[in-house]
Design a protein around this motif. Structure first.
Motif, PDB file in Angstrom:
ATOM      1  N   TRP A 391       0.952  -1.372  -0.401  1.00 55.06           N
ATOM      2  CA  TRP A 391       0.227   0.223  -0.350  1.00 55.06           C
ATOM      3  C   TRP A 391       0.953   1.194  -0.046  1.00 55.06           C
ATOM      4  O   TRP A 391       0.397   2.268  -0.636  1.00 55.06           O
ATOM      5  N   LYS A 392       1.971   1.360   0.839  1.00 60.29           N
ATOM      6  CA  LYS A 392       3.156   2.458   1.016  1.00 60.29           C
ATOM      7  C   LYS A 392       3.111   3.107  -0.793  1.00 60.29           C
ATOM      8  O   LYS A 392       3.437   3.856  -0.369  1.00 60.29           O
ATOM      9  N   PRO A 420      -4.868   3.793  -2.210  1.00 64.77           N
ATOM     10  CA  PRO A 420      -6.009   3.929  -1.132  1.00 64.77           C
ATOM     11  C   PRO A 420      -6.939   5.648  -0.984  1.00 64.77           C
ATOM     12  O   PRO A 420      -7.108   5.160  -0.444  1.00 64.77           O
ATOM     13  N   VAL A 439      -5.802  -7.244   2.781  1.00 67.61           N
ATOM     14  CA  VAL A 439      -4.361  -6.795   2.868  1.00 67.61           C
ATOM     15  C   VAL A 439      -3.812  -7.947   2.449  1.00 67.61           C
ATOM     16  O   VAL A 439      -4.154  -9.063   2.769  1.00 67.61           O
ATOM     17  N   ASP A 448       2.547  -3.193   8.807  1.00 64.84           N
ATOM     18  CA  ASP A 448       2.805  -2.771   7.727  1.00 64.84           C
ATOM     19  C   ASP A 448       1.064  -2.253   7.714  1.00 64.84           C
ATOM     20  O   ASP A 448       0.280  -1.844   7.465  1.00 64.84           O
ATOM     21  N   TYR A 452      -0.807   0.860   8.203  1.00 62.03           N
ATOM     22  CA  TYR A 452      -2.281   0.832   6.846  1.00 62.03           C
ATOM     23  C   TYR A 452      -3.926   2.177   7.630  1.00 62.03           C
ATOM     24  O   TYR A 452      -4.409   2.137   6.940  1.00 62.03           O
TER      25      TYR A 452
END
Length: 928
Positions: A391-392, A420, A439, A448, A452
């Motif tokens: 996600w990052k 996101p 996830v 992580d 999130y």
């Protein structure tokens, strides 16, 4: 001619061709159809034509290759059969020699269909020397594709840009292909009377065409039938729309051959209407052979033929069954849960066309069409696509975002235009206001995922994880307010033998999603975590697993990655390049320029090579092959606890829908808040004949009960103290439904099942898919039509009201696939203010007319309420009807206002039809 095959040569050798007027009877009125005198501007002839009627053996110019008895004539069609024999599949090949006098400008036209949707039949057009002029692949990638090589070699690649169909290829559907060859080595391909590709440059003059070869390469589960209904070669150039008329003729012939039993009751047709249709059909076939036919002639007669065909189908004789329905407005079943009406989607390609990247907002046209469905619950970033999602990489300015990987295929790089924050903005600003996150189980770490949750749900300044204030990062990226997403699912389908997850991946070598070497998951790895040893696995780039992206570059300090971090450095780690072993070192401080050294970061799995001074630079162009142990990997509970530590209100859902998960969690008394089940009952029905699909769709909706029963049984069988006092719900985070009219009875029977028996068990439901650019979307962002499934959803999300109430059924039943089926599965709702009552009545009978008595008990209205009664009714020629851009109104809903308003009604509901009745008043019940 031999075998009595229709093979005709028609020449127009005069300057003027006069066609005699004729009359046809269309529907209920006399329609005069007149063909004008047409000046003949070309020398035109039909060199050969095969309709495969009244014969039992192959014509002499058609030769079966590779097999014996797998190509034959049956029911006015040439049939190629992929069939199991002595433990192996017979893959038939068919070759046809076309006439030698085709000249420089000519057309080849043929009609085809298949018994299955998932097939690949290659059709090659060859010269006498075996050079390839043109190649088609029927059914490949769910379409019909063409390919042309530059030098006449056999084309090996069929690209998506060469698709000929605007909608997915579908079984038992006739497709007309018209190839128009021109003297300038140019080709135009038309499908069903519409130009699909033009100005295709051919590798050599088309007059060298000698043979056509059909090669039945593959089919779902190996076996299938491929049909050739008609084949013709003519010189000159008939109008393009002749293909549509020919397809209609072939479709009617197939219909009459397979579905009609004239003059008998119980689902058949009157003889008089049959004779009218056959007369018009014969005239249409004459028109198809006439060189003087103009586009206008063909278009007019296409309309006449369709009118007669529709009139014929509507004359079908059906039996009647008597039904009684009683609605009790005071017997409440459940509230209508908005989480029951959602859609699964994937993030790639700007959310599959949902997101307008330039304006950083939803595409308003797509959103308006989605609003019609009422589906307000959305799964992000998808199912399979979530398993390799970091996600990052998908936050911040677009130009600074790293790619994720497309885990649907070979795990190549995938951009992150819809990340996101875009998802959060969608929830904050549109009717799609509820979300569920998936996830990357054992790919991202629990830490992580905790970050999130903080990013999506925490308020600025809270920083529940410590370290980076991820809510502040979110605010910097444009959203000060949290997105407050309360449903989080841990992984996707990691129990199956198709996903790219650490415990599904083969122990030796590499594989793509769904490949033969992907293995089934084990619940013990989901519940307990663990490690896994790999051999002969490629090291790859951090954003791609494509072998071409994972080669050595010859540049200093190159970095590659293991596929599944972390790495257990206490276990053996081997690395070879071009068959030569390299040695792992802690750092390059003592390495020389010739030392084959590398370092490994155990946490990230990063592999670093030397810069040519400290450590050798690998020679470019080679893949790096690894032996290593991946782990230790976290458990479901590690993710559960990490999420709850940030936001206790989140419902954490397990993706592991197997009994062993319930048992192992109970043995350790470990908590979970829900279990995701995926429901694709249609996946096991790909081989069903069309006449069963309607009944099958009803059965599929009722079959949801099997999922509920498993869930309840396992919760009871394996008592878990950590679940005491909790309602552990089942979440259909993906369920499948066809895009044809049969989706309406499926949705109707499914929700009947839910609201009558399982409203407290079902936590959420998301249809697959919402927008995905394949053959599954509820809303196809590439097109503008409304799907049949969208109509079904509209009935339940928009026309239905707030609270489901009891509908009692009295009437006949029938048996299908070991289930007793009612002739309708009707649902009724009443609004919270008492102003509106809605009932949805699908005809789920076995091909009967419902003669229905409807009565409302505790009718809330009085004569002074000025009650309005509105009716909606689905309209379609067939339960297989489905909408497309070319045919957007094959399935429609007709709205009408009724004058006779009462609490009791007599209603007739035709087969394959759903009706909705709605009583509404301006005076609310609670004000009286």
């Amino acid at each position: 001619m031999k075998n009595n095959i229709t093979r005709k040569s028609l020449f127009c050798l005069v300057a003027i061709c006069v066609i005699t007027n004729f009359f046809v009877n269309a529907s209920n009125s006399k329609v005069k159809y007149e063909l004008a005198t047409v000046p003949l501007k070309q020398n035109c002839s039909i060199l050969e034509e095969f309709d495969f009627s009244n014969v039992s053996t192959l014509p002499i110019s058609w030769k079966e290759k590779n097999t014996k008895g797998a190509v034959y004539i049956k029911n006015k069609a040439l049939v190629m059969e992929r069939k199991k024999q002595n433990g192996s599949i017979r893959a038939p090949r068919l070759r046809h020699q076309i006439p030698t006098n085709i000249g420089e400008e000519f057309q080849v036209m043929f009609d085809l269909s298949s018994s299955k949707t998932t097939i690949s039949n290659r059709i090659d057009f060859l010269s006498e020397t075996g050079a390839f002029l043109l190649s088609l692949k029927v059914g490949d990638k769910g379409n019909i594709l063409y390919a042309v090589s530059e030098n006449g070699d056999k084309p090996k690649t069929f690209t998506d840009s060469h698709q000929l169909l605007s909608t997915p290829f579908y079984k038992n559907t006739n497709y007309n292909i018209l190839l128009t060859f021109k003297a300038s080595n140019q080709l135009t391909i038309s499908v069903d009377g519409h130009v699909s590709a033009e100005n295709i440059h051919l590798p050599f003059p088309s007059k060298q065409l000698s043979d056509v070869q059909f090669d039945f390469i593959s089919a779902y589960k190996g076996t299938a039938l491929f049909y050739l209904h008609h084949f013709r070669v003519n010189t000159g150039s008939f109008p393009t729309n002749i293909g549509l008329l020919q397809n209609t003729v072939s479709t009617i012939h197939s219909f009459l051959q397979n579905e009609v039993n004239v003059g008998k009751e119980n689902g058949n047709y009157p003889k008089s209407v049959y004779k009218e249709l056959v007369g018009v059909l014969n005239k249409a076939e004459d028109l198809l052979k006439n060189c003087a036919s103009t586009p206008e002639d063909i278009e007019k007669y296409q309309i006449v033929l369709e009118e007669h065909f529709n009139a014929f189908k509507s004359s079908k004789i059906y039996p009647v069954t008597n039904i009684s329905l009683t609605i009790d407005t005071k017997q409440v079943l459940s509230k209508k849960n908005p989480l029951w009406f959602g859609g699964n989607n994937i993030y790639s390609d700007a959310g599959q066309g949902l997101w307008d990247v330039e304006n950083n907002a939803p595409d308003q046209k797509v959103l308006e069409r989605a609003k019609y469905t009422g589906a307000s619950f959305y799964r992000f970033p998808g199912g399979t696509m979530a398993n390799l999602y970091k996600w990052k990489r998908a936050i911040g300015p677009l130009e600074q975002r790293k790619s994720n990987m497309n885990s649907h295929g070979k795990a190549g790089p995938e951009s992150n235009e819809f990340g996101p924050d875009e998802f959060g903005k969608l929830l904050q600003t549109t009717f799609i206001d509820k979300g569920i996150m998936v996830v990357a189980f054992q790919y991202e770490t629990p830490e992580d995922v905790a970050d999130y949750v903080e990013y999506m749900n925490a308020k600025v300044g809270e920083n529940p994880n410590g370290g980076i204030d991820w809510a502040a990062v979110r605010a910097k990226n444009g959203s000060y307010e949290p997105y407050n997403i309360k449903y989080w699912e841990i992984g996707n389908e990691v129990f199956g033998n198709w996903e790219l997850s650490v415990f599904n991946y083969p122990a030796d070598g590499d594989e793509t999603r769904g490949g033969d070497n992907i293995i089934y998951g084990d619940a013990k790895n989901y519940v307990n975590g663990g490690s896994r040893a790999f051999t002969n696995q490629l090291a790859c780039a951090d954003t791609s697993w494509l072998a071409s992206d994972c080669k050595t570059t010859g540049l200093p300090s190159q970095e590659l990655y293991v596929k599944f971090a972390p790495v257990k450095l206490s276990e053996h780690f081997g690395l070879t390049i071009n068959g030569k072993k390299w040695r792992r070192v802690k750092d390059f401080n003592k390495s020389s320029s010739s030392d084959k050294h590398y370092t490994v970061d155990g946490k990230t799995g990063k592999i670093s090579f030397g810069d040519g001074v400290k450590g050798q630079i690998p020679v470019s162009g080679y893949n790096v092959v690894l032996d290593y142990t991946s782990g230790d990997h976290p458990s479901f509970s590690d993710y559960y606890n990490a999420i709850k530590s940030v936001d206790e209100s989140i419902t954490v859902i397990s993706c592991y829908e197997k009994e062993k998960f319930y048992r192992l969690m109970a043995e350790k008394n470990l908590p979970f808040d829900g279990v995701a089940f995926h429901f694709y009952p249609n996946m096991s029905a790909k081989n069903l004949p069309d006449n069963e699909l309607y009944k099958r769709s009803i059965w599929e909706g009722l079959h949801f009960k099997s999922k509920v029963n498993k869930h309840r049984k396992w919760l009871k069988k394996y008592p878990n103290q950590a679940l005491k006092g909790k309602n552990i719900q089942l979440h259909l985070t993906e369920f499948g439904a066809r895009n044809s009219l049969v989706s309406v009875p499926l949705v109707s029977s499914l929700w009947y099942n839910v609201v009558n028996d399982h409203p407290d068990v079902l936590g959420s439901a998301l249809v697959h898919s919402y927008f995905k650019k394949d053959n599954t979307p509820l809303v196809d962002t590439r097109k503008s039509y409304t799907s049949a499934r969208a109509h079904a959803y509209h009935m339940f999300t928009t026309l239905h009201q707030d609270t489901f109430v009891k509908v009692a059924y009295e009437g006949e039943t029938y048996e299908y696939n070991k289930k007793t089926i009612n002739n309708t599965y009707s649902t009724a709702t009443i609004s919270d203010d008492g102003k509106t009552i809605t009932v949805v009545i699908p005809n789920t009978s076995d091909n009967k007319i419902l003669n229905l008595s409807l009565n409302i008990e505790n009718y809330p209205f009085v004569s002074s309420d000025n009650v309005r009664l509105t009716k909606w009714e689905t309209k379609a020629d067939s339960f297989l009807a489905k909408n497309s851009d070319r045919t957007p109104n094959e399935v429609t809903i007709i709205k009408s206002e009724l004058t006779d308003v009462a609490a009791s009604m007599e209603i007739k509901v035709p087969p394959f039809t759903t009706v909705v009745y709605q009583w509404s008043s301006k005076n609310p019940l609670h004000n009286r």
